[in-house]
Design an enzyme around this catalytic site. Structure first.
Site, PDB file in Angstrom:
ATOM      1  N   GLY A 293       0.861  -1.190   0.000  1.00 56.08           N
ATOM      2  CA  GLY A 293       0.000   0.000   0.000  1.00 56.08           C
ATOM      3  C   GLY A 293       0.890   1.231   0.000  1.00 56.08           C
TER       4      GLY A 293
ATOM      5  N   ARG B 149      -4.519  -8.512  -1.147  1.00 55.04           N
ATOM      6  CA  ARG B 149      -5.720  -9.269  -1.546  1.00 55.04           C
ATOM      7  C   ARG B 149      -5.956  -9.123  -3.041  1.00 55.04           C
ATOM      8  NH1 ARG B 149      -9.249  -6.604   3.077  1.00 55.04           N
ATOM      9  NH2 ARG B 149      -8.005  -4.907   2.210  1.00 55.04           N
TER      10      ARG B 149
ATOM     11  N   ARG C  59       1.621  -4.698  12.077  1.00 56.29           N
ATOM     12  CA  ARG C  59       0.983  -4.888  13.377  1.00 56.29           C
ATOM     13  C   ARG C  59       1.426  -6.225  13.961  1.00 56.29           C
ATOM     14  NH1 ARG C  59       0.288  -0.335  13.873  1.00 56.29           N
ATOM     15  NH2 ARG C  59      -1.612   0.860  14.129  1.00 56.29           N
TER      16      ARG C  59
ATOM     17  N   ASP D 183       9.119  -4.219  14.930  1.00 53.69           N
ATOM     18  CA  ASP D 183       8.786  -2.920  15.511  1.00 53.69           C
ATOM     19  C   ASP D 183       7.460  -2.990  16.264  1.00 53.69           C
ATOM     20  OD1 ASP D 183       9.165  -0.049  15.890  1.00 53.69           O
ATOM     21  OD2 ASP D 183       7.530   0.240  14.462  1.00 53.69           O
TER      22      ASP D 183
ATOM     23  N   GLU E 127       1.544  -5.225  22.989  1.00 53.09           N
ATOM     24  CA  GLU E 127       2.371  -4.054  23.336  1.00 53.09           C
ATOM     25  C   GLU E 127       1.848  -3.362  24.587  1.00 53.09           C
ATOM     26  OE1 GLU E 127       2.540  -1.531  19.891  1.00 53.09           O
ATOM     27  OE2 GLU E 127       3.311  -3.146  18.632  1.00 53.09           O
TER      28      GLU E 127
ATOM     29  N   HIS F  12       7.981  -0.015  18.827  1.00 53.79           N
ATOM     30  CA  HIS F  12       6.963   0.631  17.979  1.00 53.79           C
ATOM     31  C   HIS F  12       7.319   2.105  17.715  1.00 53.79           C
ATOM     32  CE1 HIS F  12       2.431   0.452  16.765  1.00 53.79           C
ATOM     33  NE2 HIS F  12       3.104   1.291  15.989  1.00 53.79           N
TER      34      HIS F  12
HETATM   35  P1  NAP Z   1      -2.520   1.058   3.097  1.00 57.03           P
HETATM   36  O1  NAP Z   1      -2.068   2.068   2.100  1.00 57.03           O
HETATM   37  O2  NAP Z   1      -3.974   0.876   3.327  1.00 57.03           O
HETATM   38  O3  NAP Z   1      -1.856  -0.341   2.703  1.00 57.03           O
HETATM   39  C1  NAP Z   1      -2.251  -1.553   3.246  1.00 57.03           C
HETATM   40  C2  NAP Z   1      -1.923  -2.645   2.238  1.00 57.03           C
HETATM   41  O4  NAP Z   1      -2.207  -3.912   2.836  1.00 57.03           O
HETATM   42  C3  NAP Z   1      -2.730  -2.548   0.955  1.00 57.03           C
HETATM   43  O5  NAP Z   1      -1.869  -2.755  -0.124  1.00 57.03           O
HETATM   44  C4  NAP Z   1      -3.739  -3.702   1.043  1.00 57.03           C
HETATM   45  O6  NAP Z   1      -4.019  -4.221  -0.242  1.00 57.03           O
HETATM   46  C5  NAP Z   1      -2.985  -4.705   1.925  1.00 57.03           C
HETATM   47  N1  NAP Z   1      -3.891  -5.505   2.725  1.00 57.03           N
HETATM   48  C6  NAP Z   1      -4.836  -5.077   3.575  1.00 57.03           C
HETATM   49  N2  NAP Z   1      -5.486  -6.106   4.135  1.00 57.03           N
HETATM   50  C7  NAP Z   1      -4.941  -7.230   3.605  1.00 57.03           C
HETATM   51  C8  NAP Z   1      -5.194  -8.618   3.781  1.00 57.03           C
HETATM   52  N3  NAP Z   1      -6.148  -9.051   4.602  1.00 57.03           N
HETATM   53  N4  NAP Z   1      -4.427  -9.494   3.092  1.00 57.03           N
HETATM   54  C9  NAP Z   1      -3.462  -9.056   2.241  1.00 57.03           C
HETATM   55  N5  NAP Z   1      -3.181  -7.751   2.040  1.00 57.03           N
HETATM   56  C10 NAP Z   1      -3.916  -6.851   2.708  1.00 57.03           C
HETATM   57  O7  NAP Z   1      -1.910   1.385   4.528  1.00 57.03           O
HETATM   58  P2  NAP Z   1      -0.498   2.043   4.885  1.00 57.03           P
HETATM   59  O8  NAP Z   1      -0.645   3.488   5.044  1.00 57.03           O
HETATM   60  O9  NAP Z   1       0.530   1.514   3.944  1.00 57.03           O
HETATM   61  O10 NAP Z   1      -0.280   1.401   6.361  1.00 57.03           O
HETATM   62  C11 NAP Z   1      -0.198   0.007   6.499  1.00 57.03           C
HETATM   63  C12 NAP Z   1      -0.157  -0.414   7.958  1.00 57.03           C
HETATM   64  O11 NAP Z   1       1.114  -0.128   8.524  1.00 57.03           O
HETATM   65  C13 NAP Z   1      -1.126   0.299   8.912  1.00 57.03           C
HETATM   66  O12 NAP Z   1      -2.432  -0.229   8.830  1.00 57.03           O
HETATM   67  C14 NAP Z   1      -0.488   0.067  10.264  1.00 57.03           C
HETATM   68  O13 NAP Z   1      -0.977  -1.124  10.844  1.00 57.03           O
HETATM   69  C15 NAP Z   1       0.985  -0.096   9.932  1.00 57.03           C
HETATM   70  N6  NAP Z   1       1.787   1.041  10.455  1.00 57.03           N
HETATM   71  C16 NAP Z   1       2.733   0.798  11.403  1.00 57.03           C
HETATM   72  C17 NAP Z   1       3.504   1.842  11.870  1.00 57.03           C
HETATM   73  C18 NAP Z   1       4.567   1.631  12.892  1.00 57.03           C
HETATM   74  O14 NAP Z   1       4.897   2.583  13.600  1.00 57.03           O
HETATM   75  N7  NAP Z   1       5.136   0.448  13.013  1.00 57.03           N
HETATM   76  C19 NAP Z   1       3.293   3.130  11.402  1.00 57.03           C
HETATM   77  C20 NAP Z   1       2.333   3.328  10.432  1.00 57.03           C
HETATM   78  C21 NAP Z   1       1.578   2.272   9.961  1.00 57.03           C
HETATM   79  P3  NAP Z   1      -5.450  -4.910  -0.570  1.00 57.03           P
HETATM   80  O15 NAP Z   1      -6.488  -3.985  -0.076  1.00 57.03           O
HETATM   81  O16 NAP Z   1      -5.426  -5.124  -2.057  1.00 57.03           O
HETATM   82  O17 NAP Z   1      -5.431  -6.211   0.166  1.00 57.03           O
HETATM   83  C1  8YV Z   2       1.691   5.150  15.637  1.00 59.06           C
HETATM   84  C2  8YV Z   2       1.118   3.446  13.853  1.00 59.06           C
HETATM   85  O1  8YV Z   2       2.861   5.081  16.338  1.00 59.06           O
HETATM   86  O2  8YV Z   2       0.076   4.937  12.369  1.00 59.06           O
HETATM   87  C3  8YV Z   2       0.105   3.797  12.830  1.00 59.06           C
HETATM   88  O3  8YV Z   2      -0.667   2.897  12.462  1.00 59.06           O
HETATM   89  O4  8YV Z   2       1.254   2.330  14.219  1.00 59.06           O
HETATM   90  C4  8YV Z   2       2.036   4.478  14.367  1.00 59.06           C
HETATM   91  O5  8YV Z   2       2.312   5.483  13.467  1.00 59.06           O
HETATM   92  C5  8YV Z   2       0.649   4.669  16.544  1.00 59.06           C
HETATM   93  O6  8YV Z   2      -0.577   4.537  15.949  1.00 59.06           O
HETATM   94  C6  8YV Z   2       0.572   5.649  17.690  1.00 59.06           C
HETATM   95  O7  8YV Z   2       0.063   5.100  18.780  1.00 59.06           O
END
Ligand code: NAP
Ligand code: 8YV
Length: 320
Positions: free
Chosen positions: A154, A176, A233, A257, A262, A280
């Site tokens: 994504g 997906r 996640r 991460d 958590e 995280h």
């Molecule tokens: P996004 O643009 O919505 O991308 C999510 C991707 O995952 C899409 O390509 C989607 O494609 C795919 N996906 C969703 N559900 C799926 C499933 N069940 N099976 C297979 N693929 C699936 O979101 P983003 O902005 O990139 O963020 C992604 C995630 O990163 C967030 O939801 C969050 O959990 C995580 N995150 C973590 C941090 C951190 O601090 N560690 C920070 C920011 C975000 P399809 O819809 O085609 O399946």
């Molecule tokens: C944040 C994240 O740290 O945007 C997300 O999905 O996992 C992180 O950017 C978190 O949501 C803050 O609690």
């Protein structure tokens, strides 16, 4: 002019709280001695919630607030908000996309490099005064020749892919559905992707659809030279299966991460010295967290002014 009433289930950054205080009458649920009593007292007045990933905004909570119109979530991931229920009940849910994409992609690449080349362990080695005895051992892994499988191509996944191309990695992915704007090889199953690569980067959202998607079978498919990076996640990975795979040599290493419970990290993971564990911090710079915080506020202010937020999530495509 009377200010609309907003519920704050948990504390948020001061720059958010200050702006919310200026525009809303804020009720701090986390400060109440009797939360149930506070909820009963203000339930009819609450039109908005501002929340973060540390609190669940579920049907139980939203169902008590008959006039709730919007939940503004701090974070692009909104697995702690029941967005489906909200959408079905005419409530907007907003998140914080885009403003954190590049920061999180930077963190993901750093985590991959740290894991493959054991930089945290080699730094601990220097600080422990061991370098004069002998050089740090050569690392068994390298990025050279690695094939990177991205689970979740994504916004963040694509920003990681762009960086990984610069590092000379081959890239493939699983979503997906096939992404219309990406030419990388697509795998219609996660296990298929894992079997085709040696490095698996998790960037999917949490929630039921991805719960424990990275299972023993997926880890076996990744193989003995495999590196697992999780920036998405914690719930996406079966942590017990991962610990066993790391202990048994089913895969080589992991960089995490995010975790299932958590801020609690299993001691069994902490005990494995070669893996890399971050608390995280994917988006955790002042610059990016301020941008996220501003978007939390701007979603609420825009909704207050026009009835429409800036970045509603896909489950709540409300038109009015
Ligand atoms: P996004 O643009 O919505 O991308 C999510 C991707 O995952 C899409 O390509 C989607 O494609 C795919 N996906 C969703 N559900 C799926 C499933 N069940 N099976 C297979 N693929 C699936 O979101 P983003 O902005 O990139 O963020 C992604 C995630 O990163 C967030 O939801 C969050 O959990 C995580 N995150 C973590 C941090 C951190 O601090 N560690 C920070 C920011 C975000 P399809 O819809 O085609 O399946
Ligand atoms: C944040 C994240 O740290 O945007 C997300 O999905 O996992 C992180 O950017 C978190 O949501 C803050 O609690």
């Amino acid at each position: 002019m009377t200010k609309p009433d907003l519920l704050l289930p948990g504390p948020l950054m001061p720059m958010i709280m200050e702006q919310l205080d200026a525009a809303f009458t804020v009720h701090k649920l986390y400060e109440a001695e009797d939360r149930d009593a506070l909820l009963s007292e203000v339930a009819d007045k609450i039109v908005a919630i501002a929340s973060g990933s540390h609190v669940n905004v579920d049907a139980g909570l939203m169902g008590r607030l008959p006039n709730l119109k919007i939940v503004s979530n701090f974070g692009v991931g909104y697995d702690t908000v029941d967005a489906k229920w909200a959408g079905e009940h005419g409530i907007y849910v907003t998140n914080t996309p885009d403003v954190l994409t590049e920061e999180v992609a930077d963190t993901a690449m750093a985590l991959l490099l740290m894991t493959a080349r054991e930089f945290p362990a080699s730094e601990r080695y220097l600080r422990a005064g061991k370098w004069p005895e002998r050089p740090y051992p050569l690392t068994k892994s390298t990025l050279r020749g690695r094939k990177l499988g991205i689970f979740g191509l994504g916004r963040i996944g694509k920003a990681i892919a762009k960086r990984a191309e610069g590092f000379g990695l081959e890239i493939a992915y699983h979503n997906r559905s096939k992404a219309s704007d990406a030419a990388y090889p697509y795998h219609d199953t996660l296990e298929g992707l894992a079997a085709a690569v040696d490095t698996l980067m998790i960037v999917v959202p949490g929630g039921d659809a991805t719960y424990h998607a990275v299972s023993t079978d997926v880890l076996e498919a990744l193989g003995p030279d495999g590196i697992l990076i999780n920036i998405g996640r914690g719930t996406v990975v079966d942590e017990i299966a991962l610990i066993k795979a790391l202990r048994d040599g089913t895969i080589r290493s992991a960089g995490l991460d995010v975790f299932e419970d958590e801020p609690n990290v299993p001691q069994a993971l902490i005990d494995i010295d070669r893996i890399v564990l971050l608390p995280h911090v994917g988006s955790a710079s002042v610059h990016t967290r301020n941008a996220m915080g501003q978007l939390v506020v701007d979603n609420l202010l825009n909704w207050k002014a026009s009835g429409k937020p800036l970045t509603p999530v896909s489950e709540t495509p409300l038109r009015s």
